[in-house]
Write an enzyme that holds these catalytic residues in place. Structure first.
Site, PDB file in Angstrom:
ATOM      1  N   LEU A  42       0.810  -1.216   0.000  1.00  0.00           N
ATOM      2  CA  LEU A  42       0.000   0.000   0.000  1.00  0.00           C
ATOM      3  C   LEU A  42       0.846   1.269   0.000  1.00  0.00           C
ATOM      4  O   LEU A  42       0.301   2.373   0.060  1.00  0.00           O
ATOM      5  CB  LEU A  42      -0.919   0.013   1.232  1.00  0.00           C
ATOM      6  CG  LEU A  42      -1.971  -1.093   1.295  1.00  0.00           C
ATOM      7  CD1 LEU A  42      -2.721  -1.048   2.613  1.00  0.00           C
ATOM      8  CD2 LEU A  42      -2.954  -0.950   0.128  1.00  0.00           C
ATOM      9  N   ARG A  43       2.170   1.117  -0.050  1.00  0.00           N
ATOM     10  CA  ARG A  43       3.018   2.311  -0.015  1.00  0.00           C
ATOM     11  C   ARG A  43       2.783   3.184  -1.244  1.00  0.00           C
ATOM     12  O   ARG A  43       2.924   4.397  -1.192  1.00  0.00           O
ATOM     13  CB  ARG A  43       4.487   1.905   0.099  1.00  0.00           C
ATOM     14  CG  ARG A  43       5.421   3.084   0.339  1.00  0.00           C
ATOM     15  CD  ARG A  43       6.825   2.644   0.679  1.00  0.00           C
ATOM     16  NE  ARG A  43       6.915   2.189   2.056  1.00  0.00           N
ATOM     17  CZ  ARG A  43       7.421   1.032   2.443  1.00  0.00           C
ATOM     18  NH1 ARG A  43       7.870   0.187   1.530  1.00  0.00           N
ATOM     19  NH2 ARG A  43       7.481   0.698   3.708  1.00  0.00           N
TER      20      ARG A  43
END
Length: 336
Positions: free
Chosen positions: A274-275
């Site tokens: 999810l970065r």
């Protein structure tokens, strides 16, 4: 003006993506730094030093080895310094490829150990870079054990040393800027993922643009004082815009449709984790603050998506397009 006065940031010709990425990380250092890959002689190191030079000075405790902002931030191991605050230019610290681990993180002060019999800490490059920039040229050639150290510190924002009877820790929060030539080797995926933004720079193909590069550099070398006088006002405008954006940043809204756009775009690109979404949103908010816009829109996402996501793509051997082109193409498909 000092003899080592860097080339003005506003006088750099072209390379708009690189300059924009560096400005956005100056507005919000939490974005996570910038990776600049491209040809030699395209202004990568010049831009880093120029940006730091145009930023306002930081306030530090007099004599602090870690650029502590207040006496409370001063590490316990540091020498006692007067309770006086002074201004210091935003630090830009170079990390050489051949740097030893002790030079990077710090080590026992051998001189004091031999002459006084005391165990004292000698700060390293990470201490000097706190609240500033850590610049690594040819970052793709960095030794693996130094890469591991940087990963740990970048994750925690703190440098911890346990060795030779010493137990030391200090703040190490900096904007990591790496540059390199992709033809000389690839960057380890673990470190690549730690850079918030990635841009590719190329030598300009336009004759007039190249002539302007030569003209400005020749003028800078011939009479630095006159050249700086001419460009000081332009640098001041960028400085004021960065400071204003920092003040507006917290108030920039990110409505639910924007969050959905971020998620759908990263899913379409197949980025891991999810970065990607988090960095994309954070970068778009910094851009909105810089432009004075009250909320993040698709226009902001379109502009920053290539720099926030291109280095997070999985390899596709069947697609010969560059990563930035793939991101831009996917943006148009998703936002259609």
């Amino acid at each position: 003006m000092t003899r080592n006065q860097p080339f003005p940031f506003s006088a750099i010709v072209g390379q708009d993506a690189m300059k924009t990425a560096m400005i956005l990380t100056a507005i919000d250092p939490g974005i996570g730094g910038v990776l600049v890959f491209g040809d030699r002689g395209t202004g990568k190191s010049t831009a880093v030093r120029a940006l730091a030079a145009l930023l306002p000075p930081i306030t530090v405790v007099h004599g602090s080895p870690t650029n502590a902002a207040t006496p409370e931030d001063q590490p316990d191991w540091a020498e006692t310094v007067p309770d006086v605050l002074v201004e210091r230019p935003t630090p830009v610290v170079d990390l050489p490829l051949g740097a030893t681990e002790d030079r990077v993180v710090g080590a026992l002060d051998i001189e004091r150990a031999l002459t006084r019999g005391e165990k004292a800490f000698e700060p390293g490059l990470l201490a000097r870079a706190n609240r500033g920039y850590l610049y690594i040229d040819e970052v793709n050639l960095l030794e693996d054990h130094i890469v591991d150290l940087l990963l740990d510190v970048a994750q925690s924002g703190e440098n911890v040393i346990e060795r030779e009877g010493l137990s030391i820790r200090h703040d190490a929060r900096f904007v990591l800027v790496g540059s390199g030539n992709p033809e000389e080797g690839e960057l380890r995926p673990q470190l690549l993922d730690r850079f918030g933004l990635s841009v590719e720079v190329r030598s300009p193909n336009d004759v007039e643009e190249r002539i302007e590069v030569i003209r400005r550099r020749a003028a800078f070398d011939a009479d630095k004082s006159a050249f700086m006088d001419h460009w000081t006002a332009e640098d001041a405008k960028i400085r004021e815009a960065i400071l204003a954006a920092r003040g507006r940043l917290a108030g920039v809204a990110a409505p639910d449709p924007t969050l959905r756009d971020c998620a759908e775009l990263c899913i379409a690109l197949g980025s891991d984790g999810l970065r990607g979404e988090l960095t994309l949103l954070r970068t778009a908010r910094a851009l909105a603050a810089y432009l004075g816009d009250p909320a993040v829109t698709r226009a902001h996402l379109r502009r920053v998506a290539p720099m926030a996501l291109s280095h997070r793509l999985r390899r596709d051997p069947l697609d010969e397009a560059g990563s930035s082109t793939r991101v831009s193409r996917t943006v148009e498909d998703v936002f259609a």
